[in-house]
Design a protein around this motif. Structure first.
Motif, PDB file in Angstrom:
ATOM      1  N   GLY A  26       0.926  -1.320  -0.027  1.00 40.44           N
ATOM      2  CA  GLY A  26       0.117   0.030   0.085  1.00 40.44           C
ATOM      3  C   GLY A  26       0.753   1.344   0.055  1.00 40.44           C
ATOM      4  O   GLY A  26       0.502   2.468   0.510  1.00 40.44           O
ATOM      5  N   SER A  27       2.048   1.195  -0.574  1.00 45.03           N
ATOM      6  CA  SER A  27       2.928   2.279  -0.687  1.00 45.03           C
ATOM      7  C   SER A  27       3.402   2.615  -1.997  1.00 45.03           C
ATOM      8  O   SER A  27       3.819   1.749  -2.767  1.00 45.03           O
ATOM      9  N   ALA A  28       3.334   4.003  -2.279  1.00 45.28           N
ATOM     10  CA  ALA A  28       3.714   4.355  -3.744  1.00 45.28           C
ATOM     11  C   ALA A  28       5.071   4.343  -3.731  1.00 45.28           C
ATOM     12  O   ALA A  28       5.757   3.807  -4.830  1.00 45.28           O
ATOM     13  N   TYR A  29       5.976   4.544  -2.498  1.00 46.70           N
ATOM     14  CA  TYR A  29       7.511   4.273  -2.423  1.00 46.70           C
ATOM     15  C   TYR A  29       7.876   2.904  -2.726  1.00 46.70           C
ATOM     16  O   TYR A  29       8.897   2.721  -3.444  1.00 46.70           O
ATOM     17  N   ALA A  30       7.128   2.045  -2.089  1.00 43.93           N
ATOM     18  CA  ALA A  30       7.471   0.847  -2.340  1.00 43.93           C
ATOM     19  C   ALA A  30       7.273   0.081  -3.655  1.00 43.93           C
ATOM     20  O   ALA A  30       8.072  -0.534  -4.290  1.00 43.93           O
ATOM     21  N   ALA A  31       6.248   0.629  -4.188  1.00 44.90           N
ATOM     22  CA  ALA A  31       5.987   0.291  -5.548  1.00 44.90           C
ATOM     23  C   ALA A  31       7.002   0.766  -6.678  1.00 44.90           C
ATOM     24  O   ALA A  31       7.524   0.261  -7.441  1.00 44.90           O
ATOM     25  N   TRP A  41       5.465  -6.816 -15.083  1.00 45.70           N
ATOM     26  CA  TRP A  41       4.185  -6.229 -14.468  1.00 45.70           C
ATOM     27  C   TRP A  41       4.300  -6.328 -13.032  1.00 45.70           C
ATOM     28  O   TRP A  41       4.982  -7.110 -12.680  1.00 45.70           O
ATOM     29  N   LEU A  42       3.793  -5.264 -12.524  1.00 42.08           N
ATOM     30  CA  LEU A  42       3.634  -5.369 -10.712  1.00 42.08           C
ATOM     31  C   LEU A  42       1.879  -5.236 -10.748  1.00 42.08           C
ATOM     32  O   LEU A  42       1.267  -4.408 -11.365  1.00 42.08           O
ATOM     33  N   LEU A  43       1.752  -6.023  -9.686  1.00 44.40           N
ATOM     34  CA  LEU A  43       0.080  -6.203  -9.416  1.00 44.40           C
ATOM     35  C   LEU A  43      -0.264  -5.172  -8.125  1.00 44.40           C
ATOM     36  O   LEU A  43       0.467  -5.485  -6.929  1.00 44.40           O
ATOM     37  N   ILE A  44      -0.872  -4.052  -8.310  1.00 39.59           N
ATOM     38  CA  ILE A  44      -1.417  -3.421  -7.104  1.00 39.59           C
ATOM     39  C   ILE A  44      -2.559  -3.812  -6.407  1.00 39.59           C
ATOM     40  O   ILE A  44      -3.678  -3.909  -7.118  1.00 39.59           O
ATOM     41  N   ASP A  45      -2.637  -4.719  -5.179  1.00 37.54           N
ATOM     42  CA  ASP A  45      -3.498  -5.417  -4.678  1.00 37.54           C
ATOM     43  C   ASP A  45      -4.545  -4.852  -3.891  1.00 37.54           C
ATOM     44  O   ASP A  45      -4.052  -4.463  -2.859  1.00 37.54           O
ATOM     45  N   GLY A  46      -5.568  -4.688  -4.356  1.00 34.34           N
ATOM     46  CA  GLY A  46      -6.713  -3.859  -3.359  1.00 34.34           C
ATOM     47  C   GLY A  46      -7.611  -5.027  -2.771  1.00 34.34           C
ATOM     48  O   GLY A  46      -8.245  -4.525  -1.931  1.00 34.34           O
ATOM     49  N   GLU A  47      -7.373  -6.292  -3.002  1.00 36.62           N
ATOM     50  CA  GLU A  47      -8.288  -7.397  -2.426  1.00 36.62           C
ATOM     51  C   GLU A  47      -7.673  -7.879  -1.063  1.00 36.62           C
ATOM     52  O   GLU A  47      -8.270  -7.677  -0.190  1.00 36.62           O
ATOM     53  N   GLN A  59      -0.064   4.800  -6.368  1.00 28.95           N
ATOM     54  CA  GLN A  59       0.973   3.710  -6.883  1.00 28.95           C
ATOM     55  C   GLN A  59       1.214   3.727  -8.542  1.00 28.95           C
ATOM     56  O   GLN A  59       2.015   3.536  -8.981  1.00 28.95           O
ATOM     57  N   LEU A  60      -0.179   3.929  -8.949  1.00 29.69           N
ATOM     58  CA  LEU A  60      -0.097   4.136 -10.357  1.00 29.69           C
ATOM     59  C   LEU A  60       0.812   5.165 -10.885  1.00 29.69           C
ATOM     60  O   LEU A  60       1.294   5.124 -11.960  1.00 29.69           O
ATOM     61  N   GLY A  61       0.521   6.270 -10.211  1.00 33.34           N
ATOM     62  CA  GLY A  61       1.416   7.474 -10.594  1.00 33.34           C
ATOM     63  C   GLY A  61       2.891   7.033 -10.332  1.00 33.34           C
ATOM     64  O   GLY A  61       3.668   7.568 -11.020  1.00 33.34           O
ATOM     65  N   MET A 233       2.889 -14.635 -14.952  1.00 32.41           N
ATOM     66  CA  MET A 233       3.077 -15.247 -13.681  1.00 32.41           C
ATOM     67  C   MET A 233       3.738 -14.197 -12.782  1.00 32.41           C
ATOM     68  O   MET A 233       4.829 -13.696 -12.964  1.00 32.41           O
ATOM     69  N   ALA A 234       3.372 -14.413 -11.392  1.00 34.83           N
ATOM     70  CA  ALA A 234       4.120 -13.500 -10.502  1.00 34.83           C
ATOM     71  C   ALA A 234       4.751 -14.377  -9.620  1.00 34.83           C
ATOM     72  O   ALA A 234       4.217 -15.771  -9.519  1.00 34.83           O
ATOM     73  N   ILE A 235       6.038 -14.085  -9.202  1.00 36.57           N
ATOM     74  CA  ILE A 235       6.758 -15.157  -8.357  1.00 36.57           C
ATOM     75  C   ILE A 235       6.998 -14.686  -6.975  1.00 36.57           C
ATOM     76  O   ILE A 235       7.919 -15.223  -6.211  1.00 36.57           O
ATOM     77  N   GLY A 236       6.317 -13.701  -6.634  1.00 34.76           N
ATOM     78  CA  GLY A 236       6.521 -13.386  -5.221  1.00 34.76           C
ATOM     79  C   GLY A 236       5.787 -11.935  -4.978  1.00 34.76           C
ATOM     80  O   GLY A 236       4.911 -11.418  -5.543  1.00 34.76           O
ATOM     81  N   THR A 237       5.982 -11.534  -3.611  1.00 32.64           N
ATOM     82  CA  THR A 237       5.300 -10.297  -3.427  1.00 32.64           C
ATOM     83  C   THR A 237       6.232  -9.361  -2.484  1.00 32.64           C
ATOM     84  O   THR A 237       7.131  -9.754  -2.126  1.00 32.64           O
ATOM     85  N   ASP A 238       6.152  -8.033  -2.489  1.00 35.86           N
ATOM     86  CA  ASP A 238       6.856  -7.173  -1.898  1.00 35.86           C
ATOM     87  C   ASP A 238       6.890  -7.429  -0.402  1.00 35.86           C
ATOM     88  O   ASP A 238       7.875  -7.296   0.163  1.00 35.86           O
ATOM     89  N   VAL A 239       5.616  -7.756   0.112  1.00 30.79           N
ATOM     90  CA  VAL A 239       5.549  -8.070   1.664  1.00 30.79           C
ATOM     91  C   VAL A 239       6.703  -9.476   2.099  1.00 30.79           C
ATOM     92  O   VAL A 239       7.366  -9.282   2.982  1.00 30.79           O
ATOM     93  N   THR A 240       6.517 -10.375   1.490  1.00 30.53           N
ATOM     94  CA  THR A 240       7.155 -11.560   1.912  1.00 30.53           C
ATOM     95  C   THR A 240       8.620 -11.168   1.319  1.00 30.53           C
ATOM     96  O   THR A 240       9.570 -11.785   2.144  1.00 30.53           O
ATOM     97  N   SER A 241       8.942 -10.575   0.218  1.00 28.77           N
ATOM     98  CA  SER A 241      10.435 -10.457   0.155  1.00 28.77           C
ATOM     99  C   SER A 241      10.940  -9.567   1.142  1.00 28.77           C
ATOM    100  O   SER A 241      12.294  -9.683   1.562  1.00 28.77           O
TER     101      SER A 241
END
Length: 267
Positions: A26-31, A41-47, A59-61, A233-241
């Protein structure tokens, strides 16, 4: 001047594999940091991520002009929410929990202007039109929208052929963790019957000429899914990384053994 080119959609149509990563902090800086890693590609997860419309917009910006194409996953496929995200500049969507052909048809209409759909004509107020600086946006926007539908239940699998056949659906994404849970294998997305269901879903999706997508945190599963024919395919997340790097740094300094209680899964 037309709407911005959707390079992710073009790549799928050309059969070029697209590698991605989840951004759920949930961070533009992290994105922005993630975009520097060179994923397609990067998936911005709103779910499942702590994101609302303004945070997704930020984050789109942050990803604007980067090599990583932003995909937005809203918490649900509601037309009013998609309308806002479209005007914020989102061009590619991953919609969770799709189970019927009626849902698929409604989602196609939600992301298109009349007469093909029900999208409201108000993008002049947002980033989608570069704040009313793209004169041909209305005439060209629909062609650059990429709609990916997430199948993650037995009901979704049963309706997959009907869903994949809908014109305007660009790809089918299998959610291994939710599918495994619905099949009675909670926390076990690599169970044999789940893998067989994913392989069958990929084959059926490919037969309809649609892109096949999936996500996993386990690289052995990632290679298996790629061999099955995954197109994106996505192979990870910013959170788990982030958590793995922080945990690992502490353990390395203290000389502790790596934790053995982490499991790979899909989202």
């Amino acid at each position: 001047m037309p709407a911005p080119k959707n390079h992710f959609k073009a790549a799928l149509r050309e059969g070029r594999f697209q590698l991605g990563m989840w951004v759920a902090l949930g961070s533009a800086y992290a994105a922005e940091i993630a975009a520097g890693s060179g994923y397609d590609w990067l998936l911005i997860d709103g779910e499942h991520g702590p994101n609302d419309v303004p945070l997704i917009g930020a984050q789109l910006g942050a990803l604007r002009g980067s090599v990583s194409h932003p995909i937005v996953r809203p918490p649900m496929g509601e037309a009013w929410l998609l309308k806002q995200l479209l005007d914020l500049g989102a061009q590619t969507f991953l919609i969770p929990m799709v189970e019927t052909v009626e849902q698929a048809r409604a989602l196609v209409r939600a992301v298109r202007y009349p007469p093909a759909g029900i999208r409201g004509v108000g993008a002049a107020l947002g980033r989608a039109t570069n704040f009313n600086r793209i004169p041909d946006y209305l005439e060209t926007a629909d062609d650059e929208i990429c709609l990916l539908l997430q199948i993650e239940s037995r009901a979704g699998l049963a309706a997959l052929d009907e869903i994949a056949a809908v014109e305007g659906v660009d790809g089918i994404f299998i959610g291994p963790s939710d599918l495994a849970a619905d099949m009675g294998y909670l926390g076990r997305p690599s169970a044999g019957p789940v893998r067989e269901a994913i392989s069958d879903a990929f084959a059926r999706t490919h037969a309809h000429g649609k892109a096949r997508g999936i996500m996993t945190l386990a690289l052995d599963q990632a290679h298996e899914y790629r061999a099955m024919g995954a197109d994106f395919m996505a192979i990870g997340t910013d959170v788990t990384s982030l958590s793995a790097a922080l945990d690992g740094l502490r353990r390395d300094f203290l000389g502790e053994a790596p934790s053995s209680n982490k499991r790979g899964g899909g989202y």
